[in-house]
Design an enzyme around this catalytic site. Structure first.
Site, PDB file in Angstrom:
ATOM      1  N   SER A   1       0.829  -1.208   0.000  1.00 49.75           N
ATOM      2  CA  SER A   1       0.000   0.000   0.000  1.00 49.75           C
ATOM      3  C   SER A   1       0.862   1.255   0.000  1.00 49.75           C
ATOM      4  O   SER A   1       1.998   1.261   0.473  1.00 49.75           O
ATOM      5  CB  SER A   1      -0.909   0.035   1.225  1.00 49.75           C
ATOM      6  OG  SER A   1      -1.756  -1.089   1.264  1.00 49.75           O
TER       7      SER A   1
HETATM    8  N1  SAH Z   1      -1.027  -4.698   4.134  1.00 47.83           N
HETATM    9  C1  SAH Z   1      -0.375  -5.004   2.880  1.00 47.83           C
HETATM   10  C2  SAH Z   1      -1.261  -4.679   1.710  1.00 47.83           C
HETATM   11  C3  SAH Z   1      -1.230  -5.765   0.699  1.00 47.83           C
HETATM   12  S1  SAH Z   1      -2.472  -5.645  -0.570  1.00 47.83           S
HETATM   13  C4  SAH Z   1       0.981  -4.312   2.777  1.00 47.83           C
HETATM   14  O1  SAH Z   1       1.245  -3.402   3.582  1.00 47.83           O
HETATM   15  O2  SAH Z   1       1.777  -4.695   1.929  1.00 47.83           O
HETATM   16  C5  SAH Z   1      -3.805  -6.581   0.130  1.00 47.83           C
HETATM   17  C6  SAH Z   1      -3.537  -8.007   0.503  1.00 47.83           C
HETATM   18  O3  SAH Z   1      -4.786  -8.592   0.891  1.00 47.83           O
HETATM   19  C7  SAH Z   1      -2.989  -8.893  -0.607  1.00 47.83           C
HETATM   20  O4  SAH Z   1      -1.804  -9.492  -0.194  1.00 47.83           O
HETATM   21  C8  SAH Z   1      -4.108  -9.942  -0.832  1.00 47.83           C
HETATM   22  O5  SAH Z   1      -3.613 -11.212  -1.196  1.00 47.83           O
HETATM   23  C9  SAH Z   1      -4.779  -9.962   0.525  1.00 47.83           C
HETATM   24  N2  SAH Z   1      -6.148 -10.470   0.546  1.00 47.83           N
HETATM   25  C10 SAH Z   1      -7.120 -10.316  -0.386  1.00 47.83           C
HETATM   26  N3  SAH Z   1      -8.251 -10.942   0.007  1.00 47.83           N
HETATM   27  C11 SAH Z   1      -7.989 -11.505   1.227  1.00 47.83           C
HETATM   28  C12 SAH Z   1      -8.762 -12.294   2.155  1.00 47.83           C
HETATM   29  N4  SAH Z   1     -10.030 -12.634   1.911  1.00 47.83           N
HETATM   30  N5  SAH Z   1      -8.156 -12.677   3.296  1.00 47.83           N
HETATM   31  C13 SAH Z   1      -6.869 -12.345   3.576  1.00 47.83           C
HETATM   32  N6  SAH Z   1      -6.104 -11.616   2.739  1.00 47.83           N
HETATM   33  C14 SAH Z   1      -6.646 -11.198   1.579  1.00 47.83           C
END
Ligand code: SAH
Length: 204
Positions: A55
């Protein structure tokens, strides 16, 4: 470079000193693939493994500020991804449980936490739609992917007084805060528009 990034975030309206301090301390470049190191302190999202993104720092700061993190607070994060948001929450003093549904990312980031000596309470491979009932209730729940709708289990796993920060929408998302004001009541507030990768249900 991190100090400059903090200056940018202050200009964009982030005020919480704990959050700004955490951003100042967490080495974001280590959470990204090496090819992107030069970009790590720009206020931008970047690709990580499994077609996901780390993000944008402003988004991380905005969500963390809305959560009002206090030391020892029990926080559930949905979407571990690179682990950057997790590390920011840990720096703020939270006890963090984090869930990731992409096996590749879960494994990679879990190893990375160990290597860096970041210690979330639990890193879980699974579907964040369901929350983490065995460790509920939480003081705060932070969703880092765009949710087409608000998963009911997340609301029910909040303590009274607890806060859920969740970007809601499909194409783009409205940052939404729910505060549980009693067993049965929630206060809802909406903030600006953001863009996240989608929160996906039930892959496992
Ligand atoms: N907090 C992360 C943001 C990653 S983007 C950072 O700082 O890098 C969002 C993430 O949510 C992705 O890795 C994706 O695989 C995950 N995601 C999507 N749907 C999900 C679900 N139902 N349960 C858990 N994770 C999920």
């Amino acid at each position: 470079m991190r100090n400059q990034l903090v200056d940018v975030l202050v200009e964009k309206g982030i005020k919480d000193k704990t959050v700004l301090n955490a951003i100042r301390e967490v080495p974001r470049h280590l959470f990204m693939d090496s090819g992107f190191e030069g970009h790590a302190y720009q206020d931008k999202a970047f690709p990580i493994a499994a077609d996901q993104t780390i993000s944008q720092p402003y988004t991380v700061a905005f969500q963390t500020e809305l959560l009002e993190v206090k030391p020892q607070m029990q926080v559930l994060e949905i979407g571990t991804g690179s682990g950057y948001q997790t590390a920011v929450l840990l720096k703020c003093g939270a006890k963090v449980y984090t869930i990731e549904r992409q096996l590749e990312l879960f494994k990679k980031t879990n190893l990375f936490f160990k290597k860096m000596n970041y210690r979330p309470k639990k890193v879980v491979f699974g579907d964040g739609y369901k929350g983490l009932p065995e460790h509920a209730p939480f003081d705060g729940i932070l969703v880092t992917a765009g949710a087409p709708e608000v998963p009911r289990p997340l609301l029910s796993q909040l303590k009274v007084g607890g806060r859920l920060v969740i970007p809601v929408g499909t194409e783009e998302q409205i940052m939404t805060l729910f505060v549980r004001t009693s067993e049965k009541e929630f206060e809802k507030k909406e903030f600006g528009t953001f863009r996240f990768v989608p929160l996906l249900e039930d892959k496992n």
